[in-house]
Design an enzyme around this catalytic site. Sequence first.
Site, mmCIF file in Angstrom:
data_model
loop_
_atom_site.group_PDB
_atom_site.id
_atom_site.type_symbol
_atom_site.label_atom_id
_atom_site.label_comp_id
_atom_site.label_asym_id
_atom_site.label_seq_id
_atom_site.Cartn_x
_atom_site.Cartn_y
_atom_site.Cartn_z
ATOM 1 C CD GLU A 160 -3.090 -0.586 1.983
ATOM 2 O OE1 GLU A 160 -4.409 -1.407 1.820
ATOM 3 O OE2 GLU A 160 -2.452 -1.196 3.315
ATOM 4 C CD GLU A 180 -4.216 -6.003 3.469
ATOM 5 O OE1 GLU A 180 -2.930 -4.930 3.604
ATOM 6 O OE2 GLU A 180 -4.039 -6.821 2.545
#
Length: 310
Positions: A160, A180
């Site tokens: 990210e 995730e």
Amino acid sequence: MAAAAAAVPGTLGTLQASRARLVASCCVRLGPGWRLPGSLMGPRVAPAIWARGWAPAVGGSAPRRGYSSEVKMEEELRVRYLEEENRGIVVLGINRAYAKNSFSKNLIKILSKAVDALKSDKKVRTIIVRSEVPGIFCAANLPVPTIAAIDGLALGGGLELALACDIRVAASSAKMGLVETKLAIIPGGGGTQRLPRAIGMSLAKELIFSARVLDGQEAKAVGLISHVLEQNQEGDAAYRKALDLAREFLPQGPVAMRVAKLAINQGMEVDLVTGLAIEEACYAQTIPTKDRLEGLLAFKEKRSPRYKGE
């Protein structure tokens, strides 16, 4: 501009007024003193604001020729400013070896502090973000070009962070993924928004739903990174490529680089007509600058320009 658009009756007038407000807000992001087209005879534009960022390659090798100073922000984040022919390049090195560079509240806090400081530094031209922990990578909203150098793992928050950079380069042995969903959560640091914008919605959904991890070659094939390199013995192939790219950027006009980035980023979020208006507004900011005159003079005199970001 907004007042003129508001005078147009009906839906078209509302749309034009909205576009005018968007363009105006983009110019506000350039900082105090910037003006919309049509106001070029107004007050002189304020100097551009820059961020100084440069991150060394993975591998933790000793500082090389070109380092001028190192600012340590609690050891978890190392900020290095390059000198000599690399002046203007700054390296943000993440250094949480004991936690494999996973993000903590403290790291996020000091990273935010560093970004705020870099934004106000006029001398910064390009920022490289890298890991100083061998085999692990883990920008920020900066007005100058940012490059993520991925020489190891970039999973979850690490990827990210890389997605927040303008350009990503990686070693073929690097591993990248938003994993995730394996933990019954979703990417919460911009991954669900930036990954689709980078590689397309369908493929981004596939990667997030499957928590798939890609190597450098696979990441290049789907458009996640711009360059892939065979890893070297030092473990910093991606960093070295990032440094080469940063050197290519250094000779260009600083104000032009900043407004070009703004025009691209904002233009990609709107329709083409509004995007063209944003481009026009950004282009107008380069006209009254000393750098533009210096560029013309250097071209006439057949020499390299000496830009000052003014």
